[in-house]
Design a protein around this motif. Sequence first.
Motif, mmCIF file in Angstrom:
data_model
loop_
_atom_site.group_PDB
_atom_site.id
_atom_site.type_symbol
_atom_site.label_atom_id
_atom_site.label_comp_id
_atom_site.label_asym_id
_atom_site.label_seq_id
_atom_site.Cartn_x
_atom_site.Cartn_y
_atom_site.Cartn_z
ATOM 1 N N ARG A 71 0.851 -1.191 0.000
ATOM 2 C CA ARG A 71 0.000 0.000 0.000
ATOM 3 C C ARG A 71 0.886 1.240 0.000
ATOM 4 O O ARG A 71 1.816 1.324 0.804
ATOM 5 N N HIS A 84 1.654 -2.980 5.729
ATOM 6 C CA HIS A 84 1.488 -3.086 4.270
ATOM 7 C C HIS A 84 2.242 -1.951 3.571
ATOM 8 O O HIS A 84 2.707 -2.098 2.447
ATOM 9 N N ASP A 91 -2.221 -9.758 2.904
ATOM 10 C CA ASP A 91 -3.513 -10.368 3.211
ATOM 11 C C ASP A 91 -3.737 -11.445 2.158
ATOM 12 O O ASP A 91 -3.662 -11.159 0.962
ATOM 13 N N GLU A 120 -3.435 -10.979 12.205
ATOM 14 C CA GLU A 120 -4.702 -10.424 12.647
ATOM 15 C C GLU A 120 -5.641 -11.597 12.921
ATOM 16 O O GLU A 120 -5.689 -12.540 12.129
ATOM 17 N N TRP A 125 -9.658 -13.218 6.189
ATOM 18 C CA TRP A 125 -8.455 -13.353 5.382
ATOM 19 C C TRP A 125 -7.295 -13.572 6.342
ATOM 20 O O TRP A 125 -7.399 -13.294 7.541
ATOM 21 N N HIS A 127 -4.085 -12.105 7.505
ATOM 22 C CA HIS A 127 -3.109 -11.014 7.505
ATOM 23 C C HIS A 127 -1.921 -11.496 8.304
ATOM 24 O O HIS A 127 -2.056 -11.835 9.479
HETATM 25 ZN ZN LIG Z 1 -3.434 -6.791 6.248
#
Ligand SMILES: [Zn+2]
Length: 143
Positions: A71, A84, A91, A120, A125, A127
């Motif tokens: 990101r 990220h 993810d 997470e 998903w 992470h």
């Molecule tokens: Zn993530």
Amino acid sequence: MNLKLAPNFHIKELVPESIFDQFSANEPFLVALFDDKALITLQALREQFGSTYVNTWHLGNDIGMHFRGYRPLHCNVGARCSYHKLGMAFDCNFTKVSAEEARQYILKNPQQFPHITAMEGQVSWLHFDVRPADWDGIRVFNP
Ligand SMILES: [Zn+2]
């Protein structure tokens, strides 16, 4: 050119479309956005769990995901200080196992994924990230 540390992936799966479009002429630059430990871990997950999905924008559908790998620093998706943004987090989803099954496997077999320092919990998903940590093992953060 392939991703040497994560040979089952294409760089399109790991960066947003806007970043790919801007820098695709220099793929080594795009690969260098990622921490080696994150790429090695992504490949280790692929080898354990089979087909692994990060971004899907390149598949050409409108709801394709862009921000599950790298990101940009000013991206508004997710946490302001997300790993990220440092190329240290992914993810993922898997075809053969759920995110929760993958988390449980990783927590039971941490030696297989020695670079993971955080995951997470309670999300659909997986992470994981390889942030520098002052704790031992894998810490699970619940949103
Ligand atoms: Zn993530």
